[in-house]
Scaffold this motif. Structure first.
Motif, PDB file in Angstrom:
ATOM      1  N   LEU A 222      48.244   6.047  18.539  1.00  0.00           N
ATOM      2  CA  LEU A 222      47.571   4.769  18.320  1.00  0.00           C
ATOM      3  C   LEU A 222      47.419   4.478  16.823  1.00  0.00           C
ATOM      4  CD1 LEU A 222      45.838   2.480  19.726  1.00  0.00           C
ATOM      5  CD2 LEU A 222      43.860   3.959  19.340  1.00  0.00           C
ATOM      6  N   ASN A 223      47.084   5.532  16.050  1.00  0.00           N
ATOM      7  CA  ASN A 223      46.848   5.338  14.616  1.00  0.00           C
ATOM      8  C   ASN A 223      48.137   5.181  13.820  1.00  0.00           C
ATOM      9  OD1 ASN A 223      44.254   5.645  15.394  1.00  0.00           O
ATOM     10  ND2 ASN A 223      43.811   7.456  14.165  1.00  0.00           N
ATOM     11  N   GLY A 224      49.266   5.491  14.455  1.00  0.00           N
ATOM     12  CA  GLY A 224      50.529   5.286  13.765  1.00  0.00           C
ATOM     13  C   GLY A 224      51.213   6.560  13.302  1.00  0.00           C
ATOM     14  N   TYR A 225      50.729   7.731  13.778  1.00  0.00           N
ATOM     15  CA  TYR A 225      51.405   8.990  13.449  1.00  0.00           C
ATOM     16  C   TYR A 225      52.705   9.064  14.252  1.00  0.00           C
ATOM     17  CZ  TYR A 225      52.162  14.113  13.335  1.00  0.00           C
ATOM     18  OH  TYR A 225      52.691  15.370  13.190  1.00  0.00           O
ATOM     19  N   LYS A 443      38.573  -5.642  10.363  1.00  0.00           N
ATOM     20  CA  LYS A 443      37.878  -5.258  11.602  1.00  0.00           C
ATOM     21  C   LYS A 443      38.579  -5.814  12.840  1.00  0.00           C
ATOM     22  CE  LYS A 443      33.288  -4.449   9.738  1.00  0.00           C
ATOM     23  NZ  LYS A 443      31.906  -4.916   9.614  1.00  0.00           N
ATOM     24  N   GLY A 444      39.069  -7.047  12.701  1.00  0.00           N
ATOM     25  CA  GLY A 444      39.779  -7.673  13.813  1.00  0.00           C
ATOM     26  C   GLY A 444      41.043  -6.905  14.179  1.00  0.00           C
ATOM     27  N   ALA A 445      41.750  -6.438  13.148  1.00  0.00           N
ATOM     28  CA  ALA A 445      42.986  -5.688  13.385  1.00  0.00           C
ATOM     29  C   ALA A 445      42.694  -4.404  14.154  1.00  0.00           C
ATOM     30  CB  ALA A 445      43.681  -5.375  12.063  1.00  0.00           C
ATOM     31  N   ILE A 446      41.619  -3.716  13.789  1.00  0.00           N
ATOM     32  CA  ILE A 446      41.252  -2.481  14.504  1.00  0.00           C
ATOM     33  C   ILE A 446      40.890  -2.829  15.951  1.00  0.00           C
ATOM     34  CG2 ILE A 446      39.650  -0.523  14.608  1.00  0.00           C
ATOM     35  CD1 ILE A 446      39.257  -0.865  11.564  1.00  0.00           C
ATOM     36  N   GLY A 449      43.715  -3.303  18.044  1.00  0.00           N
ATOM     37  CA  GLY A 449      44.622  -2.158  18.126  1.00  0.00           C
ATOM     38  C   GLY A 449      45.844  -2.346  17.256  1.00  0.00           C
ATOM     39  N   ASP A 450      45.748  -3.282  16.313  1.00  0.00           N
ATOM     40  CA  ASP A 450      46.882  -3.537  15.423  1.00  0.00           C
ATOM     41  C   ASP A 450      46.781  -2.644  14.186  1.00  0.00           C
ATOM     42  OD1 ASP A 450      49.084  -4.579  14.204  1.00  0.00           O
ATOM     43  OD2 ASP A 450      48.215  -6.557  13.781  1.00  0.00           O
ATOM     44  N   LEU A 451      46.842  -1.328  14.418  1.00  0.00           N
ATOM     45  CA  LEU A 451      46.752  -0.396  13.308  1.00  0.00           C
ATOM     46  C   LEU A 451      47.983  -0.509  12.408  1.00  0.00           C
ATOM     47  CD1 LEU A 451      44.325   1.569  12.863  1.00  0.00           C
ATOM     48  CD2 LEU A 451      44.479   0.832  15.211  1.00  0.00           C
TER      49      LEU A 451
END
Ligand SMILES: [Zn+2]
Length: 502
Positions: A222-225, A443-446, A449-451
């Motif tokens: 989810l975080n992009g790893y 905050k909106g991006a988090i 889920g738009d990490l």
């Protein structure tokens, strides 16, 4: 570029490719050492690491290498920008190690390896006296190392700090930590006087490790790893290792009755890994990819762990998966209860388990101790007494044994100077949080889920020049301001006044 310069640069790159191969091998063995090597096998494996690390040292410090770097340093204005950064860095390292023989280097490596082994054993039984001898040897090795340096700074601890966070010395840190200490003490007092009660009964519930593993992979993705260029293992003391450009591994430690411990370890280490997986391609080509300072690195890992991972928006984002996966164990926990529980403020003994607010005081204690021991004001043998005294004074807690006291961290099996970087990381990221919040709907991006949008911004602004600039210049370029603890204290006050209602 003249012909001779071109020839030297080619020669240098050839050697650096060989050094990179050694680094690659050592990193793999080291990863094995810290994740799965059996206790009895660690001594021999440590020797293998020392052997290859020493070979690498010999190549890096060969007469040929010194001549090549010396020549290029003398013709630095002919080089492009990234090669200049590389040559300045190599020249500085050479100046540090010019008087160090391969034999001395090997002696130090063995001291550090032995210290790690002794620390593990001492920690297992919670007895600092078993580690004392190695602790003294490590500090002696640091002193020898600095004494042999050309252009060493007058103060021992400043040299060690400078190794970790170039240009950030005790004169700056004294001011920074004073401001931080006062601000944190005030905030903790406000929180203590609040009568808001946070639900915590579920925090020690048994959560099967296989479920925690699944959740770890979920948050990392989810975080992009990028798992195609990564791997996750378990270890005693979680770390992340950039083994190669396309091989960045994270580690964690699972506790069945403390599911939050693994969750935030993974998000933290994942933050380090996201930075490593997103360094500019050219930084690898020019061999400057491992130049990010500890403080900059910690700013990123703690940005993902705390600013993102402990935000209301992030908890809301992961809550459905949390609810689905831990349905048997934690189905009665609401989203708000989870949010408050990951942000409980309470003085405690273990740094890595500490909340965002009291965490800084754990670092203040280590900073004050490292400074005092380096200056000879406290003997290594008396360190345990001082540790326990400071914990009582600043946090009001006393360890039952040394495993939860002075032996808790692995860091003192190596040179001092690393700990301040954790607190600097918080200060840095609170400063760039202001900028990212003004340039995008952070905050909106988090919440959405738009990490990827956040990571994109980080890549363009935070990561892009982290290998190329000193922390001071990087911070100034990134935020337009010099180091301050103010933004971090403001961030904490805003967040915790809402949670605790003051
Ligand atoms: Zn870290």
């Amino acid at each position: 570029m003249n012909e001779q310069t071109k020839k030297n640069l080619d020669e240098l790159y050839k050697e650096l490719r060989i050094i990179r191969t050694y680094d690659h091998a050592v990193a793999i063995i080291d990863f094995d050492f810290e994740t799965c090597a059996p206790v009895e096998g660690r001594g021999d494996e440590g020797d293998v690491i020392s052997y290859f690390a020493n070979k690498k040292f010999a190549i890096s410090n060969s007469g040929k290498m010194k001549r090549t770097i010396g020549y290029l340093y003398g013709h630095i204005e002919e080089l492009d920008e990234l090669d200049r950064i590389l040559i300045r860095k190599l020249n500085e390292n050479l100046e540090k190690t010019a008087a160090v023989t391969a034999k001395t280097q090997l002696k130090w490596l063995k001291i550090y390896n032995q210290a790690y082994i002794d620390w593990l054993k001492a920690k297992e039984v919670g007895d600092f006296s078993l580690y004392k001898k190695s602790f003294c040897a490590v500090i002696k090795a640091s002193k020898e190392k600095v004494a042999l340096r050309k252009n060493a700074l007058p103060d021992l601890y400043d040299n060690l700090l400078n190794d970790c966070e170039k240009g950030v010395l005790s004169a700056t840190l004294d001011k920074f930590f004073d401001e931080l200490k006062v601000g944190l003490m005030e905030l903790i007092a406000k929180i203590k006087s609040s009568d808001h009660v946070i639900r915590r009964d579920f925090l020690s519930r048994k959560v099967p490790i296989y479920k925690q593993q699944e959740f770890s992979e979920y948050v990392l993705k989810l975080n992009g790893y990028d798992f195609k260029r990564g791997h996750i293992s378990t270890t005693e003391h979680p770390f992340t290792n950039e083994i190669a450009k396309n091989d960045v591994r994270v580690t964690t430690h699972y506790f069945e009755n403390m599911f939050l411990s693994n969750l935030y370890s993974v998000i933290h280490e994942g933050g380090h890994a996201i930075l490593m997986q997103n360094e500019p391609e050219e930084d690898f080509e020019h061999f400057i990819n491992d130049s990010v300072t500890n403080g900059m690195h910690e700013s990123v890992s703690r940005f993902y762990e705390n600013v993102i991972g402990r935000s209301k928006e992030y908890i809301s984002l992961i809550y459905p998966e949390f609810h689905r996966l831990f349905n048997e164990e934690l189905s009665d926990v609401t989203e708000r209860e989870l949010y408050e529980a990951v942000n409980i403020v309470e003085p405690s003994l273990i740094r890595t388990e500490a909340d965002e607010v009291t965490y800084g005081l754990h670092i203040v204690i280590r900073y004050e101790m490292e400074k005092a021991i380096s200056a000879g004001k406290i003997s290594p043998a008396a360190a345990k007494k001082e540790w326990n005294r400071l914990y009582r004074e600043y946090l009001g807690v006393t360890p039952k044994n040394d495993a939860e006291g002075i032996l808790q961290d692995v860091h003192w099996t190596n040179d001092f100077g690393y700990f301040p970087s954790y607190a600097l990381g918080n200060a840095y990221n609170a400063m760039y949080l202001k900028r990212i919040s003004s340039e995008m709907d952070f905050k909106g991006a988090i919440a959405r889920g738009d990490l990827a949008a956040v990571n994109d911004w980080m890549k363009k602004n935070v990561f892009a020049e982290a290998n190329r600039l000193t922390p001071e210049k990087w911070l100034l370029k990134l935020t337009g301001r010099p180091l301050t603890a103010k933004d971090f204290l403001e961030y904490l006050n805003d967040k915790y006044s809402e949670i605790y209602g003051f």
